[in-house]
Scaffold this motif. Structure first.
Motif, PDB file in Angstrom:
ATOM      1  N   UNK A 243       0.722  -1.348   0.358  1.00  0.00           N
ATOM      2  CA  UNK A 243      -0.294   0.205  -0.386  1.00  0.00           C
ATOM      3  C   UNK A 243       0.473   1.496  -0.469  1.00  0.00           C
ATOM      4  N   UNK A 244       1.850   1.264   0.863  1.00  0.00           N
ATOM      5  CA  UNK A 244       2.691   2.608   0.726  1.00  0.00           C
ATOM      6  C   UNK A 244       3.729   2.273  -0.765  1.00  0.00           C
ATOM      7  N   UNK A 245       4.196   1.584  -1.323  1.00  0.00           N
ATOM      8  CA  UNK A 245       3.992   2.067  -2.366  1.00  0.00           C
ATOM      9  C   UNK A 245       3.249   2.499  -3.594  1.00  0.00           C
ATOM     10  N   UNK A 246       2.351   2.042  -3.386  1.00  0.00           N
ATOM     11  CA  UNK A 246       0.804   1.773  -4.621  1.00  0.00           C
ATOM     12  C   UNK A 246       0.833   3.316  -3.998  1.00  0.00           C
ATOM     13  N   UNK A 247       0.542   3.729  -3.410  1.00  0.00           N
ATOM     14  CA  UNK A 247      -0.222   4.891  -2.545  1.00  0.00           C
ATOM     15  C   UNK A 247       1.408   6.099  -2.453  1.00  0.00           C
ATOM     16  N   UNK A 248       1.988   5.675  -2.005  1.00  0.00           N
ATOM     17  CA  UNK A 248       3.222   7.133  -2.321  1.00  0.00           C
ATOM     18  C   UNK A 248       3.295   7.089  -0.688  1.00  0.00           C
ATOM     19  N   UNK A 249       4.459   7.457  -0.882  1.00  0.00           N
ATOM     20  CA  UNK A 249       5.296   8.355   1.121  1.00  0.00           C
ATOM     21  C   UNK A 249       5.031   9.864   0.465  1.00  0.00           C
ATOM     22  N   UNK A 250       4.978  10.045  -0.219  1.00  0.00           N
ATOM     23  CA  UNK A 250       4.310  11.824  -0.049  1.00  0.00           C
ATOM     24  C   UNK A 250       2.810  12.124   0.686  1.00  0.00           C
TER      25      UNK A 250
ATOM     26  N   UNK B  74       4.103   6.773  -5.516  1.00  0.00           N
ATOM     27  CA  UNK B  74       3.260   6.101  -5.470  1.00  0.00           C
ATOM     28  C   UNK B  74       2.987   4.971  -6.731  1.00  0.00           C
TER      29      UNK B  74
ATOM     30  N   UNK C 243       8.507   6.637  -5.556  1.00  0.00           N
ATOM     31  CA  UNK C 243       8.260   5.782  -4.178  1.00  0.00           C
ATOM     32  C   UNK C 243       7.627   7.451  -3.307  1.00  0.00           C
ATOM     33  N   UNK C 244       7.927   7.971  -4.159  1.00  0.00           N
ATOM     34  CA  UNK C 244       7.306   9.711  -3.048  1.00  0.00           C
ATOM     35  C   UNK C 244       5.857   9.500  -3.458  1.00  0.00           C
TER      36      UNK C 244
END
Lengths: 194, 194, 194, 194
Positions: free
Chosen positions: A186-193, B191, B188-189
């Motif tokens: 999920x973190x990869x899909x949503x992004x960390x930003x 997503x 990554x940021x």
DNA sequence: CATGAATGAGATTTCATTCAT
DNA sequence: TATGAATGAAATCTCATTCAT
């Protein structure tokens, strides 16, 4: 019958995984493999030409098992998110099952098998292609952004897949904490930003 | 003074990086290290107690160099995105510089240094902490989502950082294509999801 | 009946000549002899107690064949000169037929058959006696000088007989030039002196 | 200094002659050579790359010693008859000194040194040329018949020279009876015929 | 009788380590 | 302090021989 011979070969490879897993290639002794397989030292050489060959065949077997199993695991899932989660779980389970031998050899055999059989090279490529396929499919189904660079995304996924095993290495060697595949994906899909 | 001794020790470690890099730990010969360092075989043992110790010290040195260099590289950047990009570039450059020895030993020394010095374990932890710090900072500055699980995020980053080197392993051994750090970090940021 | 057994024994010896001829005693493998004879490895041991015994029996067989054949070849000739020429030709043909095994084993089995069967020793003696007989006869018929030391003459003849094979060894390994038996014997009879 | 190394090499070759002489190439163990030379097993490998190389060097040494010694022995004699007698005596002495190793290896190394150094091949040829020279000289001085085929004569002489050692093989293994060189040569010069 | 899978003793060779110089 | 010759433990691999089928 030939299946008897196959069976015996498999037993030796099993023993090899144990021994190479425990001691690595150079410290893993053929004699120990034989003992582990419950046969005589010479018998090992009836089935494999050399220690190196045992190792190569063992890698081949693992690669094949890995790729086959991965495809099988993923096949049941529809959503790309689920496929990735399952892949991560699968990888973790695989790595855990063969933990020692993988940590010691799976990503570290270049110099041992310089005369690497083309099949092994192919299998390495297969792992990448396998992930690439999932990414491509995700773009086609619209689950992933259409402007995604597929190769870069695959590299990232592969890196993360490999993280599960890095966790143990980088954080604590005895850690049995599994990373939360769902959270990771999920973190990869949503992004960390933000 | 001891600084002469230090200098000599360093020269041996340099030689060790070359030799272990080329042949790995078990195939790297002490005699070759000595020759590479331009000294006698016996002299090596005046500075290190055993081959294993040379290897351990070499790892220590590399870890320290890596962490120090990484911190220094990142310090100039303000934005977390830039820090991560720089980190990726730095890692790639580091891995490239010490490519062989890392590929052959960096992630593969568990069994060699079973009696691993606590300092090495600490250094491994330091790498993780270093990334964790960046992530934490990113959350504090608001560049990263506040609900991010910091440890998971660090694992992902570490995995990706390590991808640069995986690319060569998984795709083509002779690839000199550097992954595009900017693209990777942005992916990554932002997503991968739509 | 036993003649079936004899036949099988002979087949194994034939195979042994081929294998020992090609590789010598120590490099000639029992397994290869079995394969060459078209039987199983274990079967060889039904007929011979050990590799060494195969070798010994093979030598026995060759000695007997040699002596028998030599006598038969010579019997048709009347003149000693002709007998000697025929002997030389016969020896050359024999050596050529069994060239490899002779070169590798015939004059080199002392240590292999330390526990040499008396029969073999006898056969060796027979070869000498055979030549001695011809010399003696030559003296009696007046073809050879009456003051000839028979033993010395026999040694000379034996040495020369053996020369045919030395030629290949000393001059060129691939030489197929047969020495001219007539010329040789005449030279020995007439003498080299002016 | 290098002469120390030379000295040690020579000692090992001496030991090898003893061991190979006693047991032949395949039964002669490197460990025994080391013990015979009074050094450690590993030390042997500091001077020679392999057992085969020890053997090859040993042969080289023997050939050289043989040819050199033969020429030196003959040089003092004027008459061809005397040269031949001296050669026979020399050969007998040489064979006796190195009796075992010669019997077991000198004429039997083809398959051991398939990758035979050209120098060895040259030395083999040298022995023949050496005899050929004597014959040629004999013809020139008029001691030998002018219509003699030189090559055939050389083969005969070589065969006879070799007889001294055949005597032991063909007649009785433990015979220490030296053949009477004078009688032999005279018989060859005068001829056996009436 | 025939077989060949299994065996393990034993050989060569390597190389980290020592130590006399 | 620096050296490298010497060492021998230990590992891989071979193959004659055995024996259950």
């Amino acid at each position: 019958m030939s299946s008897l011979r196959e069976q015996r070969r498999y037993e030796i490879i099993e023993a090899a995984m144990k021994v190479f897993g425990e001691h690595g290639f150079y410290q893993g002794k053929v004699g120990e493999i034989a003992k582990e397989a419950g046969i005589g030292k010479g018998t090992v050489y009836e089935y494999f030409g050399s220690k190196k060959e045992i190792f190569q065949q063992m890698l081949m077997y693992m690669f094949e098992t890995y790729v086959e199993g991965g495809k099988k695991a993923v096949i049941g899932e529809k959503a790309i998110r689920d496929k990735l989660i399952v892949l991560l779980d699968y990888h973790y389970a695989f790595v855990n099952q063969y933990a020692d031998v993988i940590e010691r050899t799976f990503f570290h055999f270049e110099n041992i098998v310089k005369d690497i059989k083309p099949e092994i090279a192919q299998n390495k490529r297969k792992i990448f292609d396998f992930v690439l396929e999932i990414i491509t499919e995700g773009i086609e189904t619209g689950e992933l952004r259409s402007n995604l660079d597929k190769e870069t995304a695959s590299i990232i996924i592969l890196g993360i897949v490999n993280s599960s095993h890095l966790k143990r290495i980088f954080i604590k060697a005895d850690s049995i904490n599994k990373i939360d595949s769902r959270a990771v994906i999920d973190m990869v899909l949503l992004g960390m930003g933000r």
